[in-house]
Design an enzyme around this catalytic site. Structure first.
Site, short mmCIF file in Angstrom:
data_model
loop_
_atom_site.label_atom_id
_atom_site.label_comp_id
_atom_site.label_asym_id
_atom_site.label_seq_id
_atom_site.Cartn_x
_atom_site.Cartn_y
_atom_site.Cartn_z
N ASP A 178 -1.22 1.93 -3.51
CA ASP A 178 -0.84 2.18 -2.11
C ASP A 178 -0.34 3.61 -1.92
O ASP A 178 0.19 3.94 -0.88
CB ASP A 178 0.16 1.15 -1.59
CG ASP A 178 1.18 0.70 -2.63
OD1 ASP A 178 1.93 -0.24 -2.33
OD2 ASP A 178 1.23 1.28 -3.72
N HIS A 234 5.73 2.10 -3.71
CA HIS A 234 7.08 1.57 -3.48
C HIS A 234 7.85 1.47 -4.80
O HIS A 234 7.28 1.12 -5.83
CB HIS A 234 7.01 0.18 -2.85
CG HIS A 234 6.23 0.15 -1.57
ND1 HIS A 234 4.87 -0.15 -1.53
CD2 HIS A 234 6.61 0.40 -0.30
CE1 HIS A 234 4.47 -0.10 -0.28
NE2 HIS A 234 5.48 0.24 0.49
N ASP A 273 3.13 2.61 -8.34
CA ASP A 273 3.01 2.05 -6.99
C ASP A 273 3.77 2.95 -6.00
O ASP A 273 4.74 3.62 -6.38
CB ASP A 273 3.61 0.63 -6.98
CG ASP A 273 3.33 -0.12 -5.69
OD1 ASP A 273 2.46 -1.01 -5.71
OD2 ASP A 273 3.99 0.18 -4.67
N HIS A 329 8.72 -6.04 -7.32
CA HIS A 329 9.94 -6.14 -6.51
C HIS A 329 10.80 -7.32 -6.91
O HIS A 329 11.96 -7.42 -6.46
CB HIS A 329 9.60 -6.24 -5.02
CG HIS A 329 8.99 -5.00 -4.46
ND1 HIS A 329 9.59 -3.77 -4.51
CD2 HIS A 329 7.79 -4.81 -3.86
CE1 HIS A 329 8.81 -2.87 -3.93
NE2 HIS A 329 7.71 -3.45 -3.55
N1 6XA Z 1 7.03 -4.36 4.83
C1 6XA Z 1 7.11 -4.92 3.49
C2 6XA Z 1 6.61 -3.94 2.49
C3 6XA Z 1 6.44 -4.60 1.14
C4 6XA Z 1 5.91 -3.60 0.12
C5 6XA Z 1 4.97 -4.25 -0.81
C6 6XA Z 1 4.46 -3.32 -1.87
O1 6XA Z 1 3.38 -2.80 -1.83
N2 6XA Z 1 5.27 -3.05 -2.89
O2 6XA Z 1 4.83 -2.28 -3.91
ZN ZN Z 2 3.62 -0.95 -3.03
#
Ligand code: 6XA
Ligand code: ZN
Length: 342
Positions: free
Chosen positions: A284, A197, A195, A159
């Site tokens: 995840d 996200h 991932d 991120h």
């Molecule tokens: N509520 C915050 C969520 C952050 C996502 C972290 C993550 O796993 N990114 O791949």
């Molecule tokens: Zn993630």
């Protein structure tokens, strides 16, 4: 397959994060890496090595001087003001404001963040610096001729953009490695982000470039974090047009849907013809992940690894997310075992 790992990750363990309007223990916790490491050893994946120290230079090839200066000085500045709790931002240069870098520490934190999910603690800089060295050590192993390696990075990185942190990410480990591959002579690098996200940071770093192809399979930003990047129409810009692939999926997607997206991504990567493949390995996507909504089961990660192996490219796996702590090791190492043809 060698695994690179540093105990320095333990230096970063924030007090908590806002969940459902309450301050709760962080999902991104040291136990995540402990479970993955234990599974690597249990399944005899290969030797586990401490990282070499490649210094700040390769990190500075991706992240700006102002950003690195802030990350290195933030805690000392915060503590010098008499604070002992974690440092957190609260005001950001959102739309209709002016993104001019302030002089004060709190303003700079907001300038260099896009959310409140990248807390800074006393040990954060050392932890994220070592996480990047873990990734660079994995890259060196590939550069030395290994067909694959595993960079057990914590904290994660996908991120983080050139000068903005968020989503538990500070230094973009996979982007730092991609640039190192190019600096050492690779002509083309592909990044496959599996991932749950969207890797908004990785996308933004390489968006206008054709020497790094970035593919993301993720929960659609129409309903999921990071909410403001990751749509299918984001295909790259300028020289980078056509070198960014987003495959956003609906909540509840299981292997039938997810595996089909993987097939699409792998075909685009094969057509791109990279010298090396980097995998942002977040797990995840697992059905029991506490913050995600895909429905992959543990055997699916074996199939994921098998499909990635079929690309036949030197491959570095770089750990990203995954918060079902009891199963994170099984799922992450299943990808490695599937890749190796266990
Ligand atoms: N509520 C915050 C969520 C952050 C996502 C972290 C993550 O796993 N990114 O791949
Ligand atoms: Zn993630």
């Amino acid at each position: 397959m060698l695994t690179f790992y540093s105990d320095d990750h333990r230096l970063h363990h924030a007090q908590g994060e806002m969940v459902g309007g309450e301050f709760k223990p962080c999902f991104e916790m040291p136990a995540r890496a402990d479970h993955v490491l234990a599974r690597v050893r249990e399944r005899d994946i290969g030797e586990v090595l401490a990282p070499r120290d490649f210094g700040l230079t390769p990190i500075a090839r991706i992240h700006t001087a102002d950003y690195l200066d802030f990350l290195q000085k933030a805690w000392a500045g915060w503590a010098a003001q008499g604070n002992t709790a974690d440092f957190l931002p609260g005001v950001f240069p959102a739309r209709h404001l002016r993104a001019k870098r302030p002089n004060d520490l709190y303003g700079q934190y907001g300038f260099h963040s896009f959310d409140c999910f990248a807390p800074i603690t006393a040990g954060t800089w050392q932890a994220v610096y070592s996480s990047a060295q873990v990734a660079l050590s994995g890259q060196a192993e590939i550069a030395a001729g290994a067909h694959s390696a595993f960079a057990l990075c914590r904290p994660p990185g996908h991120h983080a953009s050139a000068d903005v942190m968020g989503g538990y990410c500070y230094l973009n480990n996979v982007a730092i490695v991609a640039q190192a591959c190019l600096d050492q002579g690779a002509a083309r690098v592909a990044i496959l982000d599996v991932d749950y996200h969207h890797g908004n940071g990785t996308q933004s770093i390489f968006y206008d470039r054709d020497d790094v192809f970035v593919a993301n399979i993720h929960g659609s930003p129409s309903f999921e974090y990071p909410h403001f990047l990751g749509y299918a129409d984001e295909a790259g810009a300028g020289r980078g047009e056509g070198f960014n692939l987003n495959l956003p999926l609906a909540a509840g997607s299981a292997w039938d849907i997810w595996g089909a997206a993987l097939e699409t991504a792998c075909q685009r990567i094969a057509a791109y013809g990279p010298d090396v493949l980097l995998v942002s390995l977040g797990v995840d996507t697992y059905q029991n992940d506490p913050i995600s909504s895909f429905k992959l089961d543990s055997p699916d990660y074996l199939r994921m690894g098998e499909r990635i192996a079929a690309l036949g490219k030197p491959t570095l796996f770089v750990m990203e997310g995954g918060y079902a702590v009891a199963e994170i090791g099984i799922n992450a190492v299943n990808v490695l075992e599937g890749f190796q043809g266990a």
